[in-house]
Design a protein around this motif. Sequence first.
Motif, mmCIF file in Angstrom:
data_model
loop_
_atom_site.group_PDB
_atom_site.id
_atom_site.type_symbol
_atom_site.label_atom_id
_atom_site.label_comp_id
_atom_site.label_asym_id
_atom_site.label_seq_id
_atom_site.Cartn_x
_atom_site.Cartn_y
_atom_site.Cartn_z
ATOM 1 N N LEU A 1 34.652 40.305 45.242
ATOM 2 C CA LEU A 1 34.223 41.361 44.264
ATOM 3 C C LEU A 1 34.828 41.101 42.944
ATOM 4 O O LEU A 1 34.169 41.117 42.012
ATOM 5 C CB LEU A 1 34.380 42.726 44.817
ATOM 6 C CG LEU A 1 33.496 43.735 44.139
ATOM 7 C CD1 LEU A 1 32.148 43.703 44.497
ATOM 8 C CD2 LEU A 1 33.996 45.183 44.592
ATOM 9 N N ALA A 2 35.931 40.892 42.976
ATOM 10 C CA ALA A 2 36.807 40.730 41.536
ATOM 11 C C ALA A 2 36.499 39.542 40.888
ATOM 12 O O ALA A 2 36.112 39.325 39.854
ATOM 13 C CB ALA A 2 38.436 40.727 41.778
ATOM 14 N N LEU A 3 36.076 38.497 41.641
ATOM 15 C CA LEU A 3 35.547 37.202 41.197
ATOM 16 C C LEU A 3 34.384 37.615 40.623
ATOM 17 O O LEU A 3 34.199 37.046 39.391
ATOM 18 C CB LEU A 3 35.506 36.294 42.374
ATOM 19 C CG LEU A 3 36.540 35.187 42.559
ATOM 20 C CD1 LEU A 3 36.453 34.214 43.624
ATOM 21 C CD2 LEU A 3 37.189 34.531 41.225
ATOM 22 N N GLN A 4 33.537 38.083 41.129
ATOM 23 C CA GLN A 4 32.169 38.184 40.869
ATOM 24 C C GLN A 4 32.151 39.113 39.516
ATOM 25 O O GLN A 4 31.379 38.700 38.454
ATOM 26 C CB GLN A 4 31.428 38.956 41.926
ATOM 27 C CG GLN A 4 30.050 38.772 41.689
ATOM 28 C CD GLN A 4 29.199 39.180 42.824
ATOM 29 O OE1 GLN A 4 29.583 40.523 43.240
ATOM 30 N NE2 GLN A 4 27.924 38.600 43.257
ATOM 31 N N ILE A 5 33.102 40.084 39.381
ATOM 32 C CA ILE A 5 33.307 40.926 38.225
ATOM 33 C C ILE A 5 34.002 40.306 36.760
ATOM 34 O O ILE A 5 33.271 40.014 35.667
ATOM 35 C CB ILE A 5 33.952 42.160 38.486
ATOM 36 C CG1 ILE A 5 33.297 43.238 39.391
ATOM 37 C CG2 ILE A 5 34.227 42.925 36.938
ATOM 38 C CD1 ILE A 5 33.922 44.352 39.861
ATOM 39 N N VAL A 6 34.971 39.359 37.147
ATOM 40 C CA VAL A 6 35.604 38.751 36.111
ATOM 41 C C VAL A 6 35.262 37.398 35.697
ATOM 42 O O VAL A 6 35.272 37.300 34.406
ATOM 43 C CB VAL A 6 37.090 38.740 36.477
ATOM 44 C CG1 VAL A 6 37.982 37.902 35.725
ATOM 45 C CG2 VAL A 6 37.856 39.989 36.995
ATOM 46 N N SER A 7 34.615 36.569 36.596
ATOM 47 C CA SER A 7 34.052 35.256 36.459
ATOM 48 C C SER A 7 33.185 35.137 35.271
ATOM 49 O O SER A 7 33.459 34.291 34.164
ATOM 50 C CB SER A 7 33.661 34.618 37.725
ATOM 51 O OG SER A 7 34.444 34.669 38.650
ATOM 52 N N PRO A 8 32.284 35.785 35.262
ATOM 53 C CA PRO A 8 31.273 35.541 34.103
ATOM 54 C C PRO A 8 31.870 35.755 32.666
ATOM 55 O O PRO A 8 31.708 34.665 31.731
ATOM 56 C CB PRO A 8 30.284 36.589 34.249
ATOM 57 C CG PRO A 8 30.261 36.968 35.597
ATOM 58 C CD PRO A 8 31.456 36.989 35.832
ATOM 59 N N GLU A 9 32.594 36.552 32.512
ATOM 60 C CA GLU A 9 33.402 36.735 31.198
ATOM 61 C C GLU A 9 34.311 35.789 30.967
ATOM 62 O O GLU A 9 34.515 35.162 29.807
ATOM 63 C CB GLU A 9 34.240 38.058 31.158
ATOM 64 C CG GLU A 9 34.373 38.692 29.692
ATOM 65 C CD GLU A 9 35.295 39.836 29.744
ATOM 66 O OE1 GLU A 9 35.021 40.861 30.601
ATOM 67 O OE2 GLU A 9 35.974 40.094 28.728
ATOM 68 N N GLN A 10 35.008 35.191 31.802
ATOM 69 C CA GLN A 10 35.972 34.048 31.708
ATOM 70 C C GLN A 10 34.915 32.738 31.327
ATOM 71 O O GLN A 10 35.663 32.105 30.454
ATOM 72 C CB GLN A 10 36.536 33.701 33.114
ATOM 73 C CG GLN A 10 37.744 34.654 33.281
ATOM 74 C CD GLN A 10 38.615 34.381 34.675
ATOM 75 O OE1 GLN A 10 38.049 33.746 35.329
ATOM 76 N NE2 GLN A 10 39.963 34.706 34.732
ATOM 77 N N PHE A 11 34.048 32.674 31.871
ATOM 78 C CA PHE A 11 33.149 31.546 31.684
ATOM 79 C C PHE A 11 32.811 31.473 30.025
ATOM 80 O O PHE A 11 32.826 30.453 29.597
ATOM 81 C CB PHE A 11 32.085 31.280 32.623
ATOM 82 C CG PHE A 11 32.128 30.851 33.881
ATOM 83 C CD1 PHE A 11 32.727 29.591 34.045
ATOM 84 C CD2 PHE A 11 31.633 31.660 35.026
ATOM 85 C CE1 PHE A 11 33.071 29.144 35.440
ATOM 86 C CE2 PHE A 11 31.979 31.139 36.311
ATOM 87 C CZ PHE A 11 32.557 29.824 36.502
ATOM 88 N N GLU A 12 32.337 32.573 29.641
ATOM 89 C CA GLU A 12 32.072 32.819 28.278
ATOM 90 C C GLU A 12 32.940 32.752 27.393
ATOM 91 O O GLU A 12 32.996 31.705 26.451
ATOM 92 C CB GLU A 12 31.355 34.235 27.994
ATOM 93 C CG GLU A 12 29.761 34.331 28.355
ATOM 94 C CD GLU A 12 29.331 35.643 28.214
ATOM 95 O OE1 GLU A 12 29.996 36.518 27.707
ATOM 96 O OE2 GLU A 12 28.524 36.065 28.979
ATOM 97 N N ASN A 13 34.154 33.250 27.743
ATOM 98 C CA ASN A 13 35.451 32.913 26.506
ATOM 99 C C ASN A 13 35.920 31.550 26.789
ATOM 100 O O ASN A 13 36.063 30.749 25.569
ATOM 101 C CB ASN A 13 36.577 33.706 27.207
ATOM 102 C CG ASN A 13 36.437 35.124 27.056
ATOM 103 O OD1 ASN A 13 35.355 35.765 26.376
ATOM 104 N ND2 ASN A 13 37.106 35.970 27.786
ATOM 105 N N GLU A 14 35.614 30.746 27.899
ATOM 106 C CA GLU A 14 36.434 29.197 27.852
ATOM 107 C C GLU A 14 35.131 28.621 27.025
ATOM 108 O O GLU A 14 35.786 27.534 26.743
ATOM 109 C CB GLU A 14 36.478 28.993 29.267
ATOM 110 C CG GLU A 14 37.791 29.385 29.796
ATOM 111 C CD GLU A 14 37.781 29.413 31.438
ATOM 112 O OE1 GLU A 14 37.097 28.821 32.114
ATOM 113 O OE2 GLU A 14 38.732 30.010 31.988
ATOM 114 N N ASN A 15 34.143 28.880 26.916
ATOM 115 C CA ASN A 15 32.999 27.884 26.529
ATOM 116 C C ASN A 15 32.677 28.257 24.959
ATOM 117 O O ASN A 15 31.661 27.869 24.381
ATOM 118 C CB ASN A 15 31.944 27.815 27.378
ATOM 119 C CG ASN A 15 32.284 26.975 28.497
ATOM 120 O OD1 ASN A 15 32.253 25.652 28.274
ATOM 121 N ND2 ASN A 15 32.510 27.557 29.676
ATOM 122 N N ALA A 16 33.209 29.505 24.611
ATOM 123 C CA ALA A 16 32.640 30.017 23.303
ATOM 124 C C ALA A 16 32.957 29.020 22.048
ATOM 125 O O ALA A 16 32.058 28.994 21.348
ATOM 126 C CB ALA A 16 33.520 31.532 23.074
#
Length: 448
Positions: free
Chosen positions: A35-50
């Motif tokens: 559940l934590a992965l599902q919540i946190v991952s999209p934001e991490q992906f966005e930050n890393e590729n911004a």
Amino acid sequence: MARLWNRFWNHLSLRARLLLPMAAMVVGALLLGGLALQIVSPEQFENENAQAARSAERVANALNAALAVAGNPPQTLDAFADKLGRSETIAFVPPGTRPQRSAADRHHGNIPAWFTALLKVPELGSTHPIRIGVTHVGDIVFSPDLSPDIEEKWAGFVAIVSSSSALMLLAALSAYFTTGAALRPLAQLGAGLTRMRNGDYDAAIPLAGPPEIRKSCAEANQLAVTLRRLSQDNRNLLRKIVAVQDEERRELARELHDEMGPLLFAIRANATALSDPEAEGPPEPGSPAHGILSAAEALQQANRRVLEGLSPLSVADLGLAASVQTLLRNARSQAPGLRVTSRLDDRLDELDALLSQTAYRVIQEGVTNALRHAHATTMGVAATVNGDQIQLEISDDGTGLPPDLTFGRGLIGMHERVRALDGTLQLVREQGQTIVRCRIPLQNHVAR
Ligand SMILES: Nc1ncnc2c1ncn2[C@@H]1O[C@H](COP(=O)(O)OP(=O)(O)OP(=O)(O)O)[C@@H](O)[C@H]1O
Ligand SMILES: [Mg+2]
């Protein structure tokens, strides 16, 4: 629901009670992790590729600006496109060429599709149109490759799952063996308590297992010592009661004999004298003196029977075997239709007074009961000495014990006497026979 859970829980063994919550905790932790992965991952992906997304936009703006001032825009565009190359992340795509594939649609090595779906990989790609004048000549396309990020997360996930599984396995093994080590002494404690319930206080329960269980075992052993002492006291008391009872009966018999005997004799003598001092022989039948004489005789016989019941002189005088024979002879004369058999051991007369008296009383009550209650056609009495015990059996083929049997004075007295000598008493019905079976250890009772 709560009752259902209680019933389920109550049926679980101790091991299952320990292992089940552990397994539930591991599964819960994994679900929470997912559940934590599902919540946190999209934001991490966005930050890393911004940063890269901004670069793509900047490239498109720069190209549009260069094309606007270029002398030969198509040539400039071609040179730019060549320079940019066809890297996966930022590329120039002429109109009508390959459609963009979303990052989520890509195939990411050996990573299972469910994991990629779990991560909810966001759509980070973007398209920036390139124009020469007003003509759309292509797009700068930003399509980030998220595979390394996803692989990194997969590796972390696998590491967590395998380390928690290994931990769970270790904890389960440890719980399994620890409970095993605790349950074994508990089983021994249970077996020891069962032995105590059956009256065996001699075998000590081994002190094993964790300190709490060792303490319980030690206390159970102490309890056995106390129970052994109480049981011994109880037996001594019973023995004393039986001895006092017998002494009292003997005393009563002596009193009856000494008081009644001379009086009855006097009545008989006087009745005879009353009838006719001249006449020889007994008084006339029908005369008052004859009536007194008959009543006195009946009283004398009744007195003899009571004396015999109270204190069988024969046991002390004749020995057990002969006393039992006398008892059986009387039984035959009381019930002429009854077939009486006996099997008496030669060693019966070697028993001491207490055991002989007890055995006689048991046989006496058994025989009396068979005569009174059984309505039998045959009755058997066996008294045998086997090894270190004497076994008595009084059997009859009568009606059998009533289903709602309540012990009267006879059976209670029999039981007390037998218990006082550490013996056992059974009342059973076997193959059409009612059997009173009694076993008494000889111990110190072989006197002569
Ligand atoms: N051999 C037997 N066959 C059938 N019933 C029996 C036999 N022996 C005992 N019983 C039953 O067991 C009961 C209890 O016997 P127990 O000897 O204790 O008392 P009792 O004979 O009735 O009276 P008492 O106290 O005078 O002996 C009897 O009333 C009888 O119902
Ligand atoms: Mg009786």
